[in-house]
Write an enzyme that holds these catalytic residues in place. Sequence first.
Site, PDB file in Angstrom:
ATOM      1  N   LYS A 116       0.814  -1.221   0.000  1.00 20.34           N
ATOM      2  CA  LYS A 116       0.000   0.000   0.000  1.00 20.34           C
ATOM      3  C   LYS A 116       0.842   1.264   0.000  1.00 20.34           C
ATOM      4  O   LYS A 116       0.364   2.329  -0.405  1.00 20.34           O
ATOM      5  CB  LYS A 116      -0.949   0.015   1.210  1.00 20.34           C
ATOM      6  CG  LYS A 116      -2.135  -0.934   1.049  1.00 20.34           C
ATOM      7  CD  LYS A 116      -3.214  -0.636   2.071  1.00 20.34           C
ATOM      8  CE  LYS A 116      -4.431  -1.516   1.860  1.00 20.34           C
ATOM      9  NZ  LYS A 116      -5.462  -1.273   2.860  1.00 20.34           N
ATOM     10  N   LYS A 154      -4.368 -11.189  -6.107  1.00 26.56           N
ATOM     11  CA  LYS A 154      -5.567 -11.614  -5.374  1.00 26.56           C
ATOM     12  C   LYS A 154      -6.761 -10.762  -5.796  1.00 26.56           C
ATOM     13  O   LYS A 154      -6.601  -9.598  -6.196  1.00 26.56           O
ATOM     14  CB  LYS A 154      -5.341 -11.552  -3.861  1.00 26.56           C
ATOM     15  CG  LYS A 154      -5.154 -10.176  -3.305  1.00 26.56           C
ATOM     16  CD  LYS A 154      -5.090 -10.198  -1.776  1.00 26.56           C
ATOM     17  CE  LYS A 154      -4.957  -8.756  -1.287  1.00 26.56           C
ATOM     18  NZ  LYS A 154      -4.947  -8.543   0.118  1.00 26.56           N
ATOM     19  N   LYS A 210     -11.007  -5.391  -3.771  1.00 26.72           N
ATOM     20  CA  LYS A 210     -12.117  -4.445  -3.877  1.00 26.72           C
ATOM     21  C   LYS A 210     -11.767  -3.275  -4.778  1.00 26.72           C
ATOM     22  O   LYS A 210     -12.642  -2.643  -5.340  1.00 26.72           O
ATOM     23  CB  LYS A 210     -12.427  -3.882  -2.487  1.00 26.72           C
ATOM     24  CG  LYS A 210     -13.042  -4.855  -1.506  1.00 26.72           C
ATOM     25  CD  LYS A 210     -13.028  -4.212  -0.118  1.00 26.72           C
ATOM     26  CE  LYS A 210     -13.779  -5.041   0.902  1.00 26.72           C
ATOM     27  NZ  LYS A 210     -13.601  -4.502   2.271  1.00 26.72           N
TER      28      LYS A 210
END
Length: 326
Positions: A111, A192, A195
């Site tokens: 991130k 993966k 969202k």
Amino acid sequence: MKRVFSGVQPTGNIHLGNYLGALKQFVELQNDHECIYCIVDEHAITVPQDPKELRKHILDVAALYMAIGIDPKKSIIFVQSQVSGHAELGWILCCNSYTGELSRMTQFKAKSGGKESVGTGLLTYPVLMAADILLYDTDVVPVGNDQKQHIELTRDIAIRVNNKYGDTFVVPDGRFMKAGARIMALDDPEQKMSKSAENIHSRISLLDEDSKIKKSIMRATTDSDGEIRFDPENKPGVSNLLNIYSALTGKTVEEILAGQSWRGYGDLKKELVAVTQEALAPIKQNYNEIRESEELIRVLKDGAERANAIAEPVMKRVRDKFGLGI
Ligand code: AMP
Ligand code: TRP
């Protein structure tokens, strides 16, 4: 009865990965465990959020929890920011963790990578997660594989505090699904399912229309050898589809493949479309009813009260151990 705690961020687009890795376990566990399911809004603000959207997404997740079968009579459903112990314990645990161990977290690296300035909350995110878990003397934490490292950190912090201050925390265990623990993106099986990916066909959201489910699965990335076989290393796309199939139906891959006359990936995909549509139909139907009902707010208020009643004695124990207050 063992106590279960888990949380999901209210950040929209709850997908099949969230369901098969985590949410499905939430439902299964509630019959023989004392379950506490949180909507972790304080985690969501580690990255910028639109306040109106955040409020909406909190209620969306709450409704989804109930729509998949979490029963507020059996389990506690509540919003993290409604119980002040999370932030309070989060701070205390920050003072018992190290920037070195936090900056080694894979999720933090992903991130924060390539950014010029990185919010402090992104670094301390797993410490708040540890606080969520330890605040309830949790035994079991059902999550997807991507949270394994955070669970390890939670255990390390709990053991560290117990060694320094005497028995303070229960040391929890993670719980991971066999088939659903890591669902990959449909358009890129090396990543993966997430969202936030830009391509909506990379994921199936739990509230997707049947036509969208079909489109996303039929265009899923596979390979060119045409053989249906479970081999995540060499055939990540096909293996991901088989894995989703297995997690949705509870059948092993061997059981799925035995007696099949599928002639190619198209046949597997068509069947998976049907299985997925069937699994999500009741969730969608329940969701719309619950999201509009006034009961939702009542459930969350009652949940916060019940959660706080468990958290407050733990906080008192922690303050006493640390010598905080008077
Ligand atoms: P989050 O969306 O980050 O709040 O995740 C909620 C839960 O879903 C956590 O337990 C995650 O580990 C799990 N999860 C998220 N993405 C996946 C995925 N692609 N496969 C399996 N589990 C996942
Ligand atoms: N970090 C988790 C995720 O991104 C969400 C989470 C926050 C959580 N607090 C938790 C999960 C406590 C389990 C227990 O998916």
